[in-house]
Write a protein that holds these residues in place. Sequence first.
Motif, PDB file in Angstrom:
ATOM      1  N   UNK A 468       0.840  -1.206   0.000  1.00 48.31           N
ATOM      2  CA  UNK A 468       0.000   0.000   0.000  1.00 48.31           C
ATOM      3  C   UNK A 468       0.872   1.252   0.000  1.00 48.31           C
ATOM      4  N   UNK A 469       0.328   2.362  -0.482  1.00 46.14           N
ATOM      5  CA  UNK A 469       1.128   3.597  -0.486  1.00 46.14           C
ATOM      6  C   UNK A 469       1.045   4.281   0.873  1.00 46.14           C
ATOM      7  N   UNK A 470       0.123   3.839   1.716  1.00 47.16           N
ATOM      8  CA  UNK A 470      -0.123   4.412   3.048  1.00 47.16           C
ATOM      9  C   UNK A 470      -0.552   5.877   2.976  1.00 47.16           C
ATOM     10  N   UNK A 471      -0.930   6.327   1.776  1.00 47.96           N
ATOM     11  CA  UNK A 471      -1.313   7.733   1.636  1.00 47.96           C
ATOM     12  C   UNK A 471      -2.787   7.844   1.272  1.00 47.96           C
ATOM     13  N   UNK A 472      -3.454   8.837   1.870  1.00 50.34           N
ATOM     14  CA  UNK A 472      -4.824   9.106   1.471  1.00 50.34           C
ATOM     15  C   UNK A 472      -4.786   9.989   0.223  1.00 50.34           C
ATOM     16  N   UNK A 473      -5.920  10.158  -0.418  1.00 49.29           N
ATOM     17  CA  UNK A 473      -5.977  11.000  -1.612  1.00 49.29           C
ATOM     18  C   UNK A 473      -5.546  12.429  -1.260  1.00 49.29           C
ATOM     19  N   UNK A 474      -5.932  12.896  -0.048  1.00 52.85           N
ATOM     20  CA  UNK A 474      -5.556  14.250   0.375  1.00 52.85           C
ATOM     21  C   UNK A 474      -4.046  14.374   0.542  1.00 52.85           C
TER      22      UNK A 474
END
Length: 490
Positions: A468-474
Amino acid sequence: MGHSGNLQLKVVNGDAGYVLEDVPHLTDYIPDLPTYPNPLQFNAAYSVVKQYFVNVDDSVSQKIVVHKDSPRGTHFRRAGPRQKVYFESDEVHACIVTCGGLCPGLNTVIREIVCGLYHMYGVSKILGIDGGYRGFYSKNTIDLTPKVVNDIHKRGGTILGTSRGGHDTSKIVDSIQDRGINQLHWHIDPVIGFDKTFMMQVYIIGGDGTQKGAAVIYEEIRQRGLKVAVAGIPKTIDNDIPVIDKSFGFDTAVEEAQRAINAAHVEAESIENGIGVVKLMGRYCGFIAMYATLGSRDVDCCLIPESPFYLEGEGGLYEFIEKRLKENGHMVIVIAEGAGQDLLAESLQSMNQQDASGNKLLQDVGLWISHKIKDHFARLHKMAINLKYIDPTYMIRAIPSNASDNVYCTLLAQSAVHGAMAGYTGFTVGPVNGRHAYIPFNRINERQNQVVITDRMWARVLSSTNQPSFLSADDLAEFKREKPSCPVVG
Ligand SMILES: Nc1ncnc2c1ncn2[C@@H]1O[C@H](COP(=O)(O)OP(=O)(O)OP(=O)(O)O)[C@@H](O)[C@H]1O
Ligand SMILES: O=P(O)(O)OC[C@H]1O[C@](O)(CO)[C@@H](O)[C@@H]1O
Ligand SMILES: [Mg+2]
């Protein structure tokens, strides 16, 4: 073309948005320096080379991908031998110092500076400074000849020793000046008769801290009006020096990291729910981890300082581990030493300790994450895991450089020697888009190179590991806004 007159920045503006970020020259502050023909033109080895000397106007472009209407952009002076030199071979003294952490290739650079000075320019008075910057004023020196350095490229570490801290500009420049005065030579000047000259070249091999130190040494030398050329050779296993394509020893480190990753993989796949965790160097950047991951293809998750991650909940590391173990029965995690430091600080008492150079001492993230993963699965009782933690960091750093790094170190050393002989000073040498260039200290010292997680290289890692990128879209939108695109690696 117009010059901007700042002492620190020597910028030349040309047509169509051409900018040359030039390096200082001894003649900027010592007028009427005599020049001498470059002894290389009498060197049998180079006699067949068609255009051996670099044209004074040659420069290397920082921007390699261009739009048809975009300005030509920033350029650096091309490295290489010049027709005229500003030092007499039998008069000049050179000294070499290595500072900061170890890195594969240090001995090769030392060897090639000595051999380059000796064989190409006939310079034989070369001193090694013992034990980093403080060695200038508190330690012994070593006489360096091609014979002394003949085999050193086969050894790891640095034959000169290194240290952190101890950078005292006045003491260092006093010592350079004293050495020069002690070795004064008298020569007959056609106009003023007997004159005493003192000329030196200082080769400083080290990372970001070292290059900052080199910049202030250069400034002090300039203030004192000394005929001393200061050349920096960038060294950092972390690859955190900006502008240059990559630093020496980096390829060797990535290659050696494969052995640890392989071991972690063998251990992990040989046992049910095996997890191999490998910690690699990279205080503030994850280049070694990123390239070692891409090089291996056995890695399931790569964690680097530039990409924040979290452990618990949906999309977190624990969830991913559970999924990967269910799919494959084993997994390998590579973690850069500077990754997740914010998480560590939350769960451990932050120590805020520093080393002698003022670098923050990091907690062992590999050990920490291994404990966290073990605790988590022990608490869950639903999955017994077998985790092996491997920390090969110092073993990687201590090996000799591989063949391609040796070639690279040779070019760096020779470029530095050509630059100093040609009277350039206050510069760092390094490849910019594959061509060696002289780069002013301020450009090297203004920031640290980091993996840009919105660039394609990081995307390649994510698509190779499927982590996972561990990042939210924000988060992603913010990263895209904040971070400039990485100009070099990637
Ligand atoms: N801002 C600075 N000004 C002057 N000297 C500095 C500065 N920062 C560091 N130095 C000196 O440079 C030397 C090396 O610094 P440091 O220990 O940070 O390693 P480095 O060159 O950054 O290498 P690496 O990060 O790869 O270990 C030390 O002797 C230190 O005192
Ligand atoms: O333990 P030392 O020698 O102070 O250095 C460790 C640091 O040096 C580096 O290798 C940089 O040269 C970092 O990756 C690492 O954090
Ligand atoms: Mg550093």
